[in-house]
Design an enzyme around this catalytic site. Structure first.
Site, PDB file in Angstrom:
ATOM      1  N   GLY A  60       4.029  -3.516  -3.700  1.00 32.80           N
ATOM      2  CA  GLY A  60       4.027  -3.648  -5.157  1.00 32.80           C
ATOM      3  C   GLY A  60       4.470  -2.324  -5.770  1.00 32.80           C
ATOM      4  O   GLY A  60       5.608  -2.152  -6.219  1.00 32.80           O
TER       5      GLY A  60
ATOM      6  N   GLY B 268       0.779  -1.240   0.000  1.00 32.48           N
ATOM      7  CA  GLY B 268       0.000   0.000   0.000  1.00 32.48           C
ATOM      8  C   GLY B 268       0.805   1.281   0.000  1.00 32.48           C
ATOM      9  O   GLY B 268       0.240   2.368  -0.151  1.00 32.48           O
TER      10      GLY B 268
ATOM     11  N   TYR C 228      -9.332   4.965 -12.422  1.00 27.73           N
ATOM     12  CA  TYR C 228      -9.261   5.549 -11.071  1.00 27.73           C
ATOM     13  C   TYR C 228      -9.075   7.061 -11.093  1.00 27.73           C
ATOM     14  O   TYR C 228      -8.729   7.642 -10.059  1.00 27.73           O
ATOM     15  CB  TYR C 228      -8.059   4.978 -10.287  1.00 27.73           C
ATOM     16  CG  TYR C 228      -7.876   3.496 -10.346  1.00 27.73           C
ATOM     17  CD1 TYR C 228      -8.786   2.646  -9.743  1.00 27.73           C
ATOM     18  CD2 TYR C 228      -6.775   2.933 -10.989  1.00 27.73           C
ATOM     19  CE1 TYR C 228      -8.597   1.273  -9.778  1.00 27.73           C
ATOM     20  CE2 TYR C 228      -6.579   1.571 -11.026  1.00 27.73           C
ATOM     21  CZ  TYR C 228      -7.498   0.745 -10.417  1.00 27.73           C
ATOM     22  OH  TYR C 228      -7.313  -0.611 -10.447  1.00 27.73           O
TER      23      TYR C 228
ATOM     24  N   CYS D  97     -12.162   4.517 -28.538  1.00 27.63           N
ATOM     25  CA  CYS D  97     -13.497   5.111 -28.671  1.00 27.63           C
ATOM     26  C   CYS D  97     -14.235   5.101 -27.347  1.00 27.63           C
ATOM     27  O   CYS D  97     -15.217   4.359 -27.166  1.00 27.63           O
ATOM     28  CB  CYS D  97     -14.271   4.380 -29.751  1.00 27.63           C
ATOM     29  SG  CYS D  97     -13.443   4.593 -31.307  1.00 27.63           S
ATOM     30  N   GLU D  98     -13.745   5.855 -26.403  1.00 27.31           N
ATOM     31  CA  GLU D  98     -14.362   6.011 -25.085  1.00 27.31           C
ATOM     32  C   GLU D  98     -13.978   7.391 -24.587  1.00 27.31           C
ATOM     33  O   GLU D  98     -12.804   7.778 -24.678  1.00 27.31           O
ATOM     34  CB  GLU D  98     -13.787   5.007 -24.074  1.00 27.31           C
ATOM     35  CG  GLU D  98     -14.090   3.586 -24.351  1.00 27.31           C
ATOM     36  CD  GLU D  98     -14.993   2.941 -23.309  1.00 27.31           C
ATOM     37  OE1 GLU D  98     -15.542   3.640 -22.435  1.00 27.31           O
ATOM     38  OE2 GLU D  98     -15.145   1.722 -23.403  1.00 27.31           O
TER      39      GLU D  98
HETATM   40  N1  LLP Z   1      -1.202  -7.074  -0.695  1.00 19.93           N
HETATM   41  C1  LLP Z   1      -2.499  -7.217  -1.004  1.00 19.93           C
HETATM   42  C2  LLP Z   1      -3.304  -8.207  -0.268  1.00 19.93           C
HETATM   43  C3  LLP Z   1      -3.071  -6.430  -2.030  1.00 19.93           C
HETATM   44  O1  LLP Z   1      -4.349  -6.574  -2.319  1.00 19.93           O
HETATM   45  C4  LLP Z   1      -2.263  -5.493  -2.717  1.00 19.93           C
HETATM   46  C5  LLP Z   1      -2.828  -4.680  -3.794  1.00 19.93           C
HETATM   47  C6  LLP Z   1      -0.902  -5.390  -2.363  1.00 19.93           C
HETATM   48  C7  LLP Z   1      -0.399  -6.193  -1.340  1.00 19.93           C
HETATM   49  C8  LLP Z   1       0.053  -4.450  -3.053  1.00 19.93           C
HETATM   50  O2  LLP Z   1      -0.305  -3.125  -2.854  1.00 19.93           O
HETATM   51  P1  LLP Z   1       0.658  -1.929  -3.340  1.00 19.93           P
HETATM   52  O3  LLP Z   1       1.906  -1.969  -2.460  1.00 19.93           O
HETATM   53  O4  LLP Z   1       0.965  -2.119  -4.755  1.00 19.93           O
HETATM   54  O5  LLP Z   1      -0.155  -0.706  -3.084  1.00 19.93           O
HETATM   55  N2  LLP Z   1      -4.802  -1.456  -9.688  1.00 19.93           N
HETATM   56  C9  LLP Z   1      -4.759  -0.465  -8.643  1.00 19.93           C
HETATM   57  C10 LLP Z   1      -4.147  -0.993  -7.366  1.00 19.93           C
HETATM   58  C11 LLP Z   1      -4.826  -2.250  -6.853  1.00 19.93           C
HETATM   59  C12 LLP Z   1      -4.123  -2.817  -5.653  1.00 19.93           C
HETATM   60  C13 LLP Z   1      -4.667  -4.158  -5.320  1.00 19.93           C
HETATM   61  N3  LLP Z   1      -4.050  -4.765  -4.192  1.00 19.93           N
HETATM   62  C14 LLP Z   1      -4.025   0.765  -9.142  1.00 19.93           C
HETATM   63  O6  LLP Z   1      -3.619   0.791 -10.299  1.00 19.93           O
HETATM   64  O7  LLP Z   1      -3.865   1.712  -8.407  1.00 19.93           O
END
Ligand code: LLP
Length: 404
Positions: free
Chosen positions: A270, A233, A311, A338-339
């Protein structure tokens, strides 16, 4: 990634030349950025030496994953596909955690057969399935329980996961009930309490609130967890003046928490590892003047990068060749799809821009290529990585004929 003599460089390569060589749009990563991010993340938390499991959903390119593995990280996976991929790349099972609300029986069976570190469970029904499989295999399976702490991560509502209205995790009372029911189970070992309240979090407060919530569960249940998995996160800076997490304060707080509870910390980052490692190189196809603004129509669309459309995410756009002349009217950077939602940045005061100019959309390393699609029957962009002056293609070009 920076300008030298007004040319945008990725390490030692002039980005403009990449479009000439490979066409556009194209995802381009910097090896150094990736390695620096991993080292910085590790250093930020070295006082308590967490197990860092890279969240594979944010980017599962094999080359990227190999670099991450080489630097000692484990993996956080959410599907059979992700699990099989990281195993095939040589990630050690005892450094893999598996999250997700909807793991199927067969997926659980496979994960259990591989003896991964933890399956982070999100419902009692899932735990019952794990128990059934474990009994059949005559195994004791290590699991985590994912807590939904009902905490607002103060991020985009579509990427918030820790409020009671969100589908993720178990509330505190259910955690206690499950602990009482399963703590003496022969086939289940509850080793971990896990939590992940959302993504692109830029304030420390929600993390601090999470620690308070976990402390409450620990003192109420009197249960000794070997691991506390605090999820990922951690937000990054997409535009100037983005709020930033204070890693040093965060680290101090978690250190105290881990000492007090004598537990090992797991993280699942991530975006903070890969987010700023890539740019999406793109070309201006047309410029359309409309009353008081210009539509800059680029050859990257929402099928290549969906975050702005999905988002409302802001990704900065920069020219590959910098000029001093400015145009003060409003510029809407839009794609060819086309959106109406196929739009990127809206900005004033961009440099004078012409059809055929090349641009970079920044910070697309996380949730970029993995969320791309063939919408409008367009091939996905290829990916390349730069290390010093070496260029390596790291994904195959989708041939239009194949997808047709
Ligand atoms: N752990 C769990 C259980 C998760 O669901 C996620 C992300 C992470 C770790 C990694 O989170 P990060 O460190 O990347 O924030 N597609 C969206 C983000 C979706 C995140 C889903 N879960 C975007 O592009 O912002």
């Amino acid at each position: 990634m920076n300008y030298k003599n007004n040319n945008f460089y990725i390490e030692k390569i002039k980005a403009d030349n990449l479009i000439k060589k490979y066409g556009s749009p194209i995802y381009c990563y910097s090896n150094k950025r990736l390695v620096d991010n991993i080292i910085n993340f590790k250093n930020s938390f070295k006082s308590f030496n967490p197990l860092i499991c890279f969240s594979v959903k944010s980017n599962y390119n094999s080359t990227i994953l190999r670099i991450i593995k080489q630097h000692g990280l484990g993996a956080d996976v959410v599907s059979d596909g992700e699990l099989k991929k990281v195993l095939s790349l040589g990630f050690k099972p005892n450094r893999i955690v598996y999250s997700g609300v909807g793991k199927k029986f067969e997926e659980l069976k496979f994960a259990i057969s591989k003896n991964i570190l933890l399956i982070n469970v999100e419902s009692e029904s899932e735990l019952k399935n794990i128990k059934k499989i474990a009994e059949k295999f005559g195994k004791k399976v290590s699991v985590g329980l994912r807590l939904n702490p009902n905490i607002d991560a103060k991020t985009n509502t579509k990427i918030s996961t820790g409020r009671i209205q969100d589908k993720f995790g178990l509330n505190g009372n259910d955690i206690i009930k499950i602990l009482n029911k399963f703590k003496n189970s022969r086939n289940i070992k509850i080793k971990c309490l896990s939590v992940h309240i959302g993504s692109q979090i830029t304030q420390n407060k929600p993390y601090n609130n999470v620690l308070v919530a976990i402390n409450k569960i620990l003192s109420k249940s009197k249960y000794k967890f070997e691991y506390i998995d605090l999820g990922g996160g951690m937000g990054i800076s997409y535009v100037k003046n983005n709020k930033k997490l204070d890693y040093s304060k965060l680290s101090k707080n978690i250190y105290k928490f881990s000492k007090k509870n004598n537990c090992k910390i797991i993280f699942e980052p991530g975006r903070s590892i890969v987010g700023n490692t890539a740019v999406l190189l793109t070309k201006v196809i047309y410029i359309k003047n409309s009353s008081n603004k210009k539509f800059i129509i680029i050859d990257a669309g929402m099928n290549d990068l969906i975050r702005p459309a999905l988002y409302n995410a802001a990704h900065d756009i920069i020219p590959l060749i910098k000029k001093t002349s400015k145009n003060s009217c409003s510029h809407d950077f839009v794609g060819p799809i086309c959106e109406t939602s196929d739009r990127f940045l809206k900005t004033k005061n961009f440099q004078k821009i012409y059809e055929g100019d090349n641009l970079a959309i920044k910070d697309v390393g996380a949730y970029g290529i993995v969320l791309s699609s063939n919408y409008n029957l367009r091939p996905r962009p290829i990916e390349i990585i730069i290390k010093n002056s070496k260029i390596k293609k790291i994904s195959k070009k989708q041939r239009l004929n194949d997808i047709i």
